[in-house]
Design an enzyme around this catalytic site. Structure first.
Site, PDB file in Angstrom:
ATOM      1  N   LYS A 141      16.005 -57.804  14.868  1.00 54.11           N
ATOM      2  CA  LYS A 141      16.258 -58.959  15.728  1.00 54.11           C
ATOM      3  C   LYS A 141      14.931 -59.558  16.206  1.00 54.11           C
ATOM      4  O   LYS A 141      14.705 -60.750  16.105  1.00 54.11           O
ATOM      5  CB  LYS A 141      17.121 -58.519  16.917  1.00 54.11           C
ATOM      6  CG  LYS A 141      17.468 -59.626  17.871  1.00 54.11           C
ATOM      7  CD  LYS A 141      18.433 -59.140  18.937  1.00 54.11           C
ATOM      8  CE  LYS A 141      18.608 -60.205  20.020  1.00 54.11           C
ATOM      9  NZ  LYS A 141      19.483 -59.779  21.103  1.00 54.11           N
ATOM     10  N   GLU A 166       8.903 -49.161  14.168  1.00 58.46           N
ATOM     11  CA  GLU A 166       9.448 -48.376  13.056  1.00 58.46           C
ATOM     12  C   GLU A 166       9.737 -49.280  11.857  1.00 58.46           C
ATOM     13  O   GLU A 166       9.387 -48.976  10.716  1.00 58.46           O
ATOM     14  CB  GLU A 166      10.755 -47.674  13.473  1.00 58.46           C
ATOM     15  CG  GLU A 166      10.603 -46.568  14.486  1.00 58.46           C
ATOM     16  CD  GLU A 166      10.650 -47.069  15.919  1.00 58.46           C
ATOM     17  OE1 GLU A 166      10.422 -48.276  16.161  1.00 58.46           O
ATOM     18  OE2 GLU A 166      10.908 -46.235  16.815  1.00 58.46           O
ATOM     19  N   GLY A 210      21.640 -56.395  19.662  1.00 60.49           N
ATOM     20  CA  GLY A 210      21.402 -55.663  18.417  1.00 60.49           C
ATOM     21  C   GLY A 210      22.570 -54.760  18.045  1.00 60.49           C
ATOM     22  O   GLY A 210      22.988 -54.678  16.890  1.00 60.49           O
ATOM     23  N   ARG A 211      23.127 -54.069  19.041  1.00 56.37           N
ATOM     24  CA  ARG A 211      24.212 -53.113  18.759  1.00 56.37           C
ATOM     25  C   ARG A 211      25.547 -53.804  18.520  1.00 56.37           C
ATOM     26  O   ARG A 211      26.555 -53.133  18.309  1.00 56.37           O
ATOM     27  CB  ARG A 211      24.301 -52.086  19.895  1.00 56.37           C
ATOM     28  CG  ARG A 211      24.394 -52.699  21.290  1.00 56.37           C
ATOM     29  CD  ARG A 211      24.132 -51.638  22.357  1.00 56.37           C
ATOM     30  NE  ARG A 211      24.117 -52.168  23.720  1.00 56.37           N
ATOM     31  CZ  ARG A 211      23.053 -52.649  24.333  1.00 56.37           C
ATOM     32  NH1 ARG A 211      21.892 -52.715  23.696  1.00 56.37           N
ATOM     33  NH2 ARG A 211      23.114 -53.080  25.579  1.00 56.37           N
ATOM     34  N   GLU A 215      23.874 -47.128  24.838  1.00 55.81           N
ATOM     35  CA  GLU A 215      22.833 -48.110  25.164  1.00 55.81           C
ATOM     36  C   GLU A 215      23.431 -49.192  26.072  1.00 55.81           C
ATOM     37  O   GLU A 215      22.739 -49.780  26.893  1.00 55.81           O
ATOM     38  CB  GLU A 215      22.260 -48.736  23.881  1.00 55.81           C
ATOM     39  CG  GLU A 215      20.939 -49.431  24.100  1.00 55.81           C
ATOM     40  CD  GLU A 215      20.190 -49.751  22.806  1.00 55.81           C
ATOM     41  OE1 GLU A 215      19.204 -49.069  22.476  1.00 55.81           O
ATOM     42  OE2 GLU A 215      20.609 -50.700  22.116  1.00 55.81           O
ATOM     43  N   HIS A 274      36.106 -26.694  12.235  1.00 60.76           N
ATOM     44  CA  HIS A 274      35.479 -25.409  11.897  1.00 60.76           C
ATOM     45  C   HIS A 274      34.114 -25.281  12.550  1.00 60.76           C
ATOM     46  O   HIS A 274      33.310 -24.443  12.143  1.00 60.76           O
ATOM     47  CB  HIS A 274      35.385 -25.279  10.372  1.00 60.76           C
ATOM     48  CG  HIS A 274      36.738 -25.196   9.730  1.00 60.76           C
ATOM     49  ND1 HIS A 274      37.383 -24.007   9.520  1.00 60.76           N
ATOM     50  CD2 HIS A 274      37.590 -26.168   9.322  1.00 60.76           C
ATOM     51  CE1 HIS A 274      38.567 -24.236   8.974  1.00 60.76           C
ATOM     52  NE2 HIS A 274      38.716 -25.546   8.849  1.00 60.76           N
ATOM     53  N   LYS A 292       8.458 -46.717  24.308  1.00 62.51           N
ATOM     54  CA  LYS A 292       7.805 -47.422  23.188  1.00 62.51           C
ATOM     55  C   LYS A 292       6.359 -47.756  23.539  1.00 62.51           C
ATOM     56  O   LYS A 292       5.447 -47.560  22.737  1.00 62.51           O
ATOM     57  CB  LYS A 292       8.531 -48.749  22.912  1.00 62.51           C
ATOM     58  CG  LYS A 292       9.916 -48.649  22.340  1.00 62.51           C
ATOM     59  CD  LYS A 292      10.414 -50.062  22.037  1.00 62.51           C
ATOM     60  CE  LYS A 292      11.896 -50.098  21.769  1.00 62.51           C
ATOM     61  NZ  LYS A 292      12.427 -51.455  21.655  1.00 62.51           N
TER      62      LYS A 292
HETATM   63  O1  F6P Z   1      15.057 -49.725  21.091  1.00 57.93           O
HETATM   64  C1  F6P Z   1      16.300 -50.281  21.268  1.00 57.93           C
HETATM   65  C2  F6P Z   1      16.490 -51.538  20.465  1.00 57.93           C
HETATM   66  O2  F6P Z   1      15.958 -52.622  21.138  1.00 57.93           O
HETATM   67  C3  F6P Z   1      17.965 -51.729  20.161  1.00 57.93           C
HETATM   68  O3  F6P Z   1      18.653 -52.344  21.167  1.00 57.93           O
HETATM   69  C4  F6P Z   1      17.917 -52.483  18.884  1.00 57.93           C
HETATM   70  O4  F6P Z   1      19.146 -52.432  18.213  1.00 57.93           O
HETATM   71  C5  F6P Z   1      16.803 -51.761  18.175  1.00 57.93           C
HETATM   72  O5  F6P Z   1      15.869 -51.458  19.193  1.00 57.93           O
HETATM   73  C6  F6P Z   1      16.140 -52.508  17.056  1.00 57.93           C
HETATM   74  O6  F6P Z   1      15.577 -53.714  17.489  1.00 57.93           O
HETATM   75  P1  F6P Z   1      15.212 -54.847  16.467  1.00 57.93           P
HETATM   76  O7  F6P Z   1      16.457 -55.269  15.771  1.00 57.93           O
HETATM   77  O8  F6P Z   1      14.622 -55.951  17.297  1.00 57.93           O
HETATM   78  O9  F6P Z   1      14.212 -54.286  15.505  1.00 57.93           O
END
Ligand code: F6P
Length: 545
Positions: free
Chosen positions: A206, A212, A267-268, A353, A384, A509
Site C-alpha cells: 500500500k 520487508e 491493508g488488512r 491489528e 490431534h 519498525k
Molecule cells: O506493519 C503493519 C502494516 O502497516 C499493515 O497494516 C499492512 O498490511 C502491512 O504493514 C504492509 O504494509 P504495506 O502494504 O504498506 O507494505
C-alpha cells in the site's frame, strides 16, 4: 463521552451473566426445545447455528440493546457512506466499496469511488486475462507460469489465504508463490526452482515503503536481471500494486503496470481490490467477481438485517459476551477444510491489528477488555494437537467451526463413509462433545474403573458456533471474509475504539532501522538501546564474528 461499561445495558449484562454463568448448556437445551430453530440464522450461503452458546433469548436481547446503546446502526451507515470513522488517520473506511455492484454510484470526499473501483477491477481483469492467455509474455517471449507476490501483512495474508483456499479454481496453469518475511530463507526458498523467463513478480505494498517488501523486491530484481542479463527485462517481469505511484516509479516499475487503491482501504481489508492481483491472475476475472458478489451478499445482510437476525452482529456480540463477561482470552477458528489452512493467520491480522487497542477513538483509555486473540488450525489436525485443552483444560475457549457440505474432489476409499463425510462427522462430533460433554455417571456406567472416571469426565459447556456452507467457492470465500470483517466492526464499535489504524506496529519498525547498522558496525545506534538490547547486540556481533 461515558464509557460503554458505565451504561445500564452493560450493567444489565453483568447481572445476567452472574445468573447464567452457572448454568450448563445441557440444561439450556433441555429447558428450551425450540432453541436450535431460534438460534440459527442464514445469510446468503452461510448457515450459522449458534445454539451451543452459553446464552438465552434474554442474553441476546440484552446484547442487542448494548449494540443499540453503542450506536451500531448509525455507525454501520457511517462506514458504508464514507464518513471518516478512522479518526486517528482522518480517513473513510470503505473496503465495502471494493465490491460495489456495477452501476451503483458512490462519491465520497469528491471522489467517484465506484467509478475508480471499477476502473481498477477492469484493469486487473484485463491484465490477468493477458497473462492467462499468454498474450503478456516475459522478456524472452515465454508464457508466464508462476506469479510471485511480494508483500507483507495485508499485502500478503489476504491473497495468500485466498489463493490457497481457491487453489482448485486456478485454471490457467499459473501457480502463485508468496514472499513476505525479510528472513532471507523466505525468498531463497520461494525462488528455488523457478524459471526467470516465466516468472512474474507482483510487488504489493500500500505504502511502497515497507522494509520487508522493498528489500525482497530488490533481491528479486537482482535475481532476475542476473539471470536474464538485461535491466530491460524488469518491465516485463515486475508489476506493482500500491497507492503510491511516485515510489513505484522510483523503484523502476512502469506505472502503466501499477494497480492502484486508496487510503480508505486498510491493508488488512484490501485483497478484494488490487492487492488480489495475483489471485485474479490465478483464478481469472470472472471467478474474482464471483468472490466480490459473495462479499457483497454479506455486506447487504449486515447493513439491512435486523440485529436479532444479523449474523455478523450476533457473532460480534457473542465475542463481547465471552471476552468481557466470561473473561475468555481467545477464540479458536477451526475450519474443516485443508484449503482454509491460512484462514486463521489471515484472521489474526484482520481482527488483532484492528481491535488490539487500549484507548478509545476519543483517546480515553478503554475500560473493558478489547481485542479477541484469534488462533486455530484446520480440523482434523487440530483435534490431534490442541483439542485436549479445549475439552478438558481449565480455560474457556469459544470456538468457530466452519464446514462445507461438498468437497471439490474426493478419492473413493473403502470405509464407513467417504472422506469428506468423515471430515464433517468429526466437526459435528467435536462441537457436540464440547457442548454436552460426558458426566461421571455416564462414564462409570460404561464400566470405567473408579480411579479413571475423573480423568475421563468431559465437562462440556464449552461454547461454539458452527457455520455450514454448501461448498468452498470464490463466492462463499468472499462471504466468509466479509462475515469476519463485520464481526470486527461490531466489536470495535461496542468497545468504542478505532478499528482501522495500527499505530502499535510503528515503534518497532523505527527501532529496527536504528539498530540494524549496529549489528554489523561498531557505530552505536543514534538512540542508545536499553541495557538488555545492547548486551544482545554485543553477543550477536560476537556470534557473527
Ligand atoms: O506493519 C503493519 C502494516 O502497516 C499493515 O497494516 C499492512 O498490511 C502491512 O504493514 C504492509 O504494509 P504495506 O502494504 O504498506 O507494505
Amino acid at each position: 463521552m461515558a464509557d460503554i461499561t458505565e451504561s445500564p445495558e452493560w450493567s444489565a449484562l453483568a447481572e445476567h451473566h452472574a445468573a447464567l454463568a452457572g448454568r450448563h448448556l445441557r440444561d439450556l437445551f433441555a429447558d428450551d426445545p425450540g432453541r436450535v430453530d431460534r438460534m440459527t440464522v442464514t445469510a446468503g450461503d452461510l448457515h450459522l447455528d449458534y445454539s451451543k452458546h452459553r446464552a438465552t433469548g434474554e442474553t441476546l436481547t440484552l446484547l442487542v440493546a448494548l449494540a443499540e446503546r453503542a450506536g451500531l446502526r448509525a455507525r454501520i451507515e457511517a462506514m458504508f457512506t464514507g464518513e471518516h470513522i478512522n479518526v486517528s488517520e482522518d480517513r473513510a473506511v470503505l473496503h465495502t466499496a471494493l465490491r460495489l455492484p456495477p452501476g451503483e454510484a458512490l462519491t465520497v470526499d469528491g471522489q467517484d469511488v465506484a467509478g475508480d473501483v471499477h476502473a481498477v477491477l477492469d484493469k486487473m481483469a484485463d491484465f490477468a486475462g493477458r497473462v492467462r492467455s499468454g498474450e503478456w509474455t516475459g522478456f524472452t517471449g515465454k508464457r508466464i507460469t508462476t506469479v510471485v507476490n511480494i508483500g507483507i501483512g495485508g499485502s500478503d495474508l489476504g491473497p495468500a489465504m485466498a489463493y490457497e483456499a481457491l487453489h482448485d479454481f486456478a485454471d490457467a496453469g499459473i501457480s502463485c508463490r508468496f514472499v513476505s518475511n525479510i528472513d532471507p530463507a523466505d525468498i531463497v526458498g520461494k525462488l528455488a526452482g523457478l524459471d526467470p523467463e516465466k516468472t512474474l513478480f507482483v510487488i504489493s505494498s500500500k505504502t511502497f515503503g515497507t522494509l520487508e517488501t522493498l528489500t525482497n523486491a530488490k533481491a528479486a530484481r537482482q535475481w532476475l536481471v542476473e539471470r536474464l542479463g538485461d535491466d530491460k527485462a524488469v518491465s516485463r517481469h515486475f508489476v506493482a500494486v500500491s497507492t503510491n505511484a511516485e515510489r513505484v516509479a522510483a523503484f523502476g516499475i512502469d506505472t502503466a503496470n501499477m494497480f492502484g487503491f486508496w487510503d480508505w482501504v486498510g491493508g488488512r481489508y484490501s485483497f478484494d481490490g488490487a492487492i488480489g492481483l495475483s489471485l485474479v491472475i490465478a483464478i481469472g476475472g470472472e471467478a474474482f467477481r464471483e468472490m466480490l458478489a459473495g462479499f457483497r451478499e454479506i455486506d447487504e445482510h449486515f447493513r439491512r438485517a435486523p440485529f436479532e437476525a444479523n449474523m455478523p452482529v450476533l457473532m460480534g456480540l457473542l465475542g463481547i459476551w465471552y471476552t468481557d463477561f466470561f473473561g475468555a482470552q481467545t477464540r479458536a477458528v477451526l475450519p474443516y477444510s485443508q484449503r482454509l489452512s491460512r484462514f486463521p493467520a489471515y484472521l489474526q491480522q484482520l481482527t488483532m491489528e484492528s481491535n488490539g487497542k487500549s484507548v478509545r477513538a476519543d483517546g480515553a483509555p478503554v475500560v473493558a477488555q478489547t481485542g479477541e486473540i484469534f488462533w486455530g488450525e484446520p480440523g482434523t489436525n487440530g483435534q490431534h494437537a490442541f483439542y485436549q485443552l479445549l475439552h478438558q483444560g481449565t480455560r474457556l475457549v469459544p470456538a468457530d467451526f466452519i464446514g462445507f457440505a461438498e468437497p471439490f474432489e474426493e478419492p473413493a476409499v473403502d470405509g464407513p463413509a467417504g472422506m469428506h463425510d468423515l471430515l464433517t462427522a468429526n466437526m459435528l462430533a467435536q462441537a457436540s462433545a464440547l457442548a454436552f460433554g460426558r458426566t461421571a455417571e455416564e462414564i462409570a456406567a460404561e464400566g470405567a474403573p473408579a480411579a479413571v472416571v475423573p480423568h475421563k469426565v468431559m465437562p462440556g459447556n464449552r461454547p461454539t458456533s458452527t457455520i455450514l456452507v454448501p461448498k468452498l467457492t470464490p463466492k462463499t470465500l468472499g462471504s466468509l471474509v466479509a462475515l469476519y470483517e463485520h464481526i470486527v466492526f461490531v466489536e470495535g464499535t461496542i468497545w468504542g475504539i478505532d478499528s482501522f489504524d495500527q499505530w502499535g506496529v510503528e515503534l518497532g519498525k523505527v527501532m529496527a532501522m536504528d539498530l540494524a547498522p549496529a549489528l554489523t558496525s561498531a557505530e552505536p545506534p543514534s538512540r542508545a538501546p536499553d541495557p538488555s538490547t545492547a548486551a544482545l547486540v554485543r553477543r550477536y556481533r560476537e556470534l557473527r564474528g
